[in-house]
Motif scaffolding. Structure first.
Motif, PDB file in Angstrom:
ATOM      1  N   LYS A 545      36.162  16.618   6.059  1.00 46.90           N
ATOM      2  CA  LYS A 545      36.429  17.583   7.121  1.00 46.90           C
ATOM      3  C   LYS A 545      35.400  18.695   7.084  1.00 46.90           C
ATOM      4  O   LYS A 545      34.738  18.911   6.074  1.00 46.90           O
ATOM      5  CB  LYS A 545      37.819  18.187   6.926  1.00 46.90           C
ATOM      6  N   CYS A 549      36.043  24.490   9.971  1.00 43.19           N
ATOM      7  CA  CYS A 549      36.953  24.221  11.075  1.00 43.19           C
ATOM      8  C   CYS A 549      37.961  23.162  10.653  1.00 43.19           C
ATOM      9  O   CYS A 549      37.697  22.366   9.777  1.00 43.19           O
ATOM     10  CB  CYS A 549      36.204  23.698  12.301  1.00 43.19           C
ATOM     11  N   ASP A 550      39.083  23.166  11.360  1.00 41.88           N
ATOM     12  CA  ASP A 550      40.091  22.173  11.026  1.00 41.88           C
ATOM     13  C   ASP A 550      39.857  20.879  11.793  1.00 41.88           C
ATOM     14  O   ASP A 550      40.672  20.463  12.593  1.00 41.88           O
ATOM     15  CB  ASP A 550      41.481  22.731  11.330  1.00 41.88           C
ATOM     16  N   LYS A 747      44.701  33.146   6.868  1.00 48.58           N
ATOM     17  CA  LYS A 747      45.733  32.331   7.499  1.00 48.58           C
ATOM     18  C   LYS A 747      47.097  33.024   7.500  1.00 48.58           C
ATOM     19  O   LYS A 747      47.770  33.117   8.519  1.00 48.58           O
ATOM     20  CB  LYS A 747      45.826  31.013   6.733  1.00 48.58           C
ATOM     21  N   ARG A 779      41.402  25.798  13.403  1.00 49.03           N
ATOM     22  CA  ARG A 779      40.469  26.610  12.633  1.00 49.03           C
ATOM     23  C   ARG A 779      39.068  26.268  13.089  1.00 49.03           C
ATOM     24  O   ARG A 779      38.666  25.102  13.078  1.00 49.03           O
ATOM     25  CB  ARG A 779      40.622  26.325  11.144  1.00 49.03           C
ATOM     26  N   TYR A 784      40.854  31.264  11.629  1.00 46.54           N
ATOM     27  CA  TYR A 784      42.106  30.589  11.950  1.00 46.54           C
ATOM     28  C   TYR A 784      42.562  31.033  13.332  1.00 46.54           C
ATOM     29  O   TYR A 784      42.296  32.169  13.738  1.00 46.54           O
ATOM     30  CB  TYR A 784      43.170  30.922  10.906  1.00 46.54           C
TER      31      TYR A 784
END
Ligand code: ADP
Ligand code: ZN
Ligand code: ZN
Length: 830
Positions: A545, A549-550, A747, A779, A784
């Motif tokens: 990942k 960023c998510d 977060k 994210r 976040y």
């Protein structure tokens, strides 16, 4: 004695701060300032900005120390002041500052910011006695460094503000500032040559040619010059471009210079446009078909009493030809026309078609132009003179931001493919929608707006059906060619039976094969770029990942890298799983790059091109791909949604949609509407000339009602179904949406603030508040993200709702511990 009252100006600063800012006008600038010119002003302790004069007045503000204008940058306004009303609407509706609108509106060549550099003039002869002590100090500082920034000079100055000293040193010629302060734009010149006056008569000329017989190279150059200026051109020319002349004749600069030294030729510098000129043939607009003629007349009639008309014409019905006819009318009326397009991928073809009819009267304005070119077009639009016979840009073709061009005589704004969401600016503010902004602009200026599309936005169709806009339907294709036949290919079934070849079902595979045999072209649409959306460890399921960023990283095969499509973070493809060490890592899902790879294996003889963000970064890359495809040098074009929009090719018989499921399953209330639009639009690329085309939609849900509506070309069915849902779930067009995006680096903190804000919002907005919730990607770039939606009834004043909202946000931001949060407001989010 005449007493001049002290004058003040309100200026717009290019900053995200509300309101305008007042400065005093020094005596010597009185009479030179007018609204719409740029000035340099100081803001804060150290910073200087170029600001726009908004208003001049005599009302001295109270309560703070007022600074004066430092310098005037323009003699003539760069924005005509009537435009400010439009800017103010944008700022108020989309909830941002006028300065942010200014930033979005002006080409960067007209925006100067303060890190300007000051340069020492070595030729300046110092007269020590003349200089003040501050001037002397600064000049000495600068002499040692040769070059320095204004902020450094401020630090060096006795009083910490060098600006007035810089100005007086400038006046003395002791220093210069980098050109970019005065203006970021410098006209370009080229050298032209012409014959000296004394050789203008026929007999003198003949004599001259004879005289040169002993210098054959010079003689030839002269002869060729005469040929190009007199015989080779329609009208006799006075002068000829030097570079071009040398190139055509194939001779050296030395030969030409000799002729100049002999006084036979003169050279002159001419200011030239950077924007390229159209050199092709001009044709008349096509004669309209009966159906087109009828649509055209209806549009004209609607525009008599409505500000906006929607042309709902199926793909390849000839909407562009109708636009062309309409543009002709406004050109004759000496009005300016703006032709808005959602994406530059499209401009190539449209510009070509408009140039063929309007020649140099049509020009482009888009982000791939450099600053200087954009300033040039800006000025052309600003200085358009309806009384002049000179060739001027009268039709501007441009993307979103061209809605800010300073049109003074706008007659018509065409919004082509009006349903496209790329008309909406996401970031930064102003988060405006160019279609909606164009409509407001038309109300302010009296220009008319024509929206055109085969798949209207639900909101637009609703406005048309409820009588707010005129509505014109055009439901046959040009030359009555039938809409393509649309077939589905069941992915689930084909996988189960192990019939897939890569990502191709047997049906799509066979159809491509047939098309290639018949020398016809194919378009393949996959809504994802890159090779694979992500890679996965076969042993433990590990997925790499992005650090910031998510999202999982997208695999790009050509450079064997993993890339985050949100922030650009890039990793080399790992050879082993970082979790368990296993070497078995596979790719999951697929993007355009992977399809390209597969196609080249499955159809080794086909010529392939790919059109997506990765292959079109260079300025001319679109043009090349489109041209190659158009001229038959490519058989299969693979692309993201770039290939779905408005392109007009002659020989496409098959369109393949590789996976409709990921369109339909996107979590957004507009997902079905968009899926319909994308599929209908990409289908519309097939069978535009000669005979009916075919579309294959690969999906695991062939019976999905949206897919069925695409197959039956049932826009109305889709519209009605979606409208009912929108009403039921309180979405546009019945409700207004305002989006709130909260960002925080921490977060936990974000969660706390979001919950706190949620209850504050609910106190006033009650059940109109949705959220806080996680966006699809929660994210991005180490921030976040949480979001809220406000659904506001149409009959509630949006102005007071936004005011209330702002009060709540201000309160929330000033609560202890909340300073780290960023909150963006997005009105009418897409
Ligand atoms: P749309 O914009 O509705 O998809 P276009 O304007 O691109 O359709 O028209 C489709 C094709 O048909 C184009 O190649 C166009 O040049 C051609 N065409 C449309 N109308 C005419 C006409 N009246 N005469 C000649 N060609 C036309
Ligand atoms: Zn593993
Ligand atoms: Zn990232």
């Amino acid at each position: 004695m005449i007493h001049h009252a002290q004058r003040f100006v309100d200026v717009i600063l290019p900053l995200p701060l509300p309101g305008k800012f007042t400065y005093s006008v020094p005596e010597e600038m009185n009479g030179e300032l007018q609204p719409g010119v740029r000035v340099i002003v100081q803001f804060g302790k150290k910073k200087f900005y170029s600001a726009l004069v908004h208003r001049i007045h005599n009302d001295e503000p109270t309560g703070y120390e007022i600074k004066s204008v430092e310098t005037i940058l323009d003699k003539q306004p760069v924005v005509h002041p009537e435009l400010f009303e439009f800017w103010e609407w944008i700022a108020s509706y989309y909830h941002c500052s006028l300065g942010e609108v200014m930033k979005a509106a002006l080409p960067s060549g007209l925006k100067l910011e303060s890190e300007t550099r000051v340069i020492f003039n070595p030729e300046y002869e110092t007269d020590k006695d003349e200089l003040s002590s501050r001037e002397h100090l600064l000049l000495t500082f600068l002499r040692n460094r040769k070059i320095s920034s204004v902020s450094d000079l401020n630090r060096a100055d006795q009083k910490g503000n060098a600006y007035s000293v810089i100005k007086s040193l400038l006046n003395r010629g002791a220093i210069s500032v980098e050109e970019s302060l005065r203006s970021g734009y410098k006209p370009r010149t080229e050298t032209y040559v012409r014959l000296a006056e004394e050789y203008s008569g026929e007999s003198q000329l003949t004599e001259l040619v004879d005289d040169l017989s002993r210098a054959p190279k010079q003689q030839e150059l002269l002869m060729r010059f005469l040929e190009y200026t007199r015989f080779g051109s329609v009208e006799a020319l006075e002068e000829y471009n030097k570079k071009l002349l040398l190139k055509k004749v194939g001779t050296t600069t030395a030969t030409l210079n000799t002729l100049i030294q002999k006084g036979i030729f003169e050279s002159v510098e001419r200011r030239v446009d950077r924007i390229s000129q159209y050199a092709g043939n001009i044709r008349d607009g096509f004669e309209l078909s009966l159906a087109q003629e009828k649509a055209y007349t209806e549009i004209e009639q609607h525009l008599e009493d409505k500000q906006v008309t929607l042309l709902h014409g199926i793909t390849s019905s000839g909407k562009t030809e109708i636009y062309i006819r309409l543009i002709e009318k406004y050109i004759q009326e000496k009005k300016q026309v703006l032709y808005l397009l959602p994406e530059i991928a499209l401009t190539t073809q449209i510009v070509q078609r408009l140039n063929q009819v309007f020649g140099d009267k049509a020009g482009i304005y888009h982000s791939r132009f450099n600053d200087a070119e954009r300033v040039e077009i800006w000025n052309k639009v600003l200085n358009f003179n309806p009384e002049s016979d000179e060739n001027q840009y009268q039709v501007i073709i441009g993307a979103r931001s061209s809605v800010f061009l300073p049109f003074r005589f706008p007659g018509l704004i065409i919004v082509d493919e009006e349903h496209e969401n790329s008309y909406k600016q996401f970031d930064p503010a102003p988060r405006y929608h160019a279609r909606d902004a164009a409509i407001v602009l038309s109300h302010l200026t009296g220009a008319k707006v024509l929206l055109g599309t085969a798949t209207p936005a639900i909101e637009s169709y609703y406005n048309a059906l409820t009588g707010k806009y005129g509505l014109v339907e055009l439901s046959e294709r040009f030359q009555q060619i039938e809409l393509p036949k649309i077939l589905t290919a069941d992915l689930r079934d084909a996988y189960k039976r192990k019939q897939m070849r890569g990502h191709f079902t047997p049906l799509l595979f066979e159809e491509i094969e047939k098309a290639l045999e018949a020398k016809e072209q194919v378009i393949l649409f996959q809504n994802r770029r890159g090779f694979a959306p992500f890679i996965e460890c076969k042993t433990c399921g590990w997925v790499p990942k992005c650090k910031h960023c998510d999202v999982s990283l997208t695999y790009h095969k050509h450079n064997n890298s993993l890339v985050c499509h949100y922030c650009g973070y890039t990793l080399h493809h790992p050879s082993n799983c970082q979790a368990c060490g296993s070497a078995e890592i596979t790719t999951k899902g697929f993007g355009t790059e992977k399809i390209e790879d597969e196609v080249s294996l499955i159809f080794p003889d086909a010529r392939i091109a790919r059109m997506d963000l990765d292959t079109t970064r260079a300025r001319k890359s679109f043009e090349k791909i489109i041209h190659d495809y158009d001229s038959g040098k490519i058989d299969i074009l693979i692309g993201t949604q770039m290939v779905t929009k408005g392109l007009d090719f002659q020989n496409v018989s098959i369109v393949g949609i590789l996976n409709a499921d990921n369109l339909l399953n996107y979590p957004d209330f507009r997902a079905y509407e968009r899926s319909y639009q994308l599929m209908a639009q990409v289908s519309g690329r097939a069978g535009r000339k000669r005979r009916q085309g075919k579309v294959i939609i690969q999906t695991s849900e062939p019976d999905h009602h949206i897919i069925q509506q695409v197959i039956e070309n049932d826009y109305t069915g889709m519209y009605k179904g979606q409208l009912a849902e929108r009403k039921h779930f309180k979405y546009p067009p019945y409700y207004r949406l305002i989006g709130l995006v909260l960002k925080h680096r921490d977060k936990r903190e974000l969660e706390r603030i979001a919950n706190q804000l949620g209850s504050m919002l609910r106190r006033s907005f009650r059940n109109r508040v949705l959220g806080p919730e996680d966006p699809v990607i929660n994210r991005i770039q180490t921030w976040y993200i949480k979001q809220f939606w406000l659904k506001i009834e149409r009959d509630i004043s949006i102005v007071s709702a936004k005011k209330k909202l702002q009060e709540i946000l201000d309160e929330a931001k000033t609560q202890p511990g909340n300073s780290g949060v960023q909150i963006n407001i997005d009105v009418d989010p897409m």
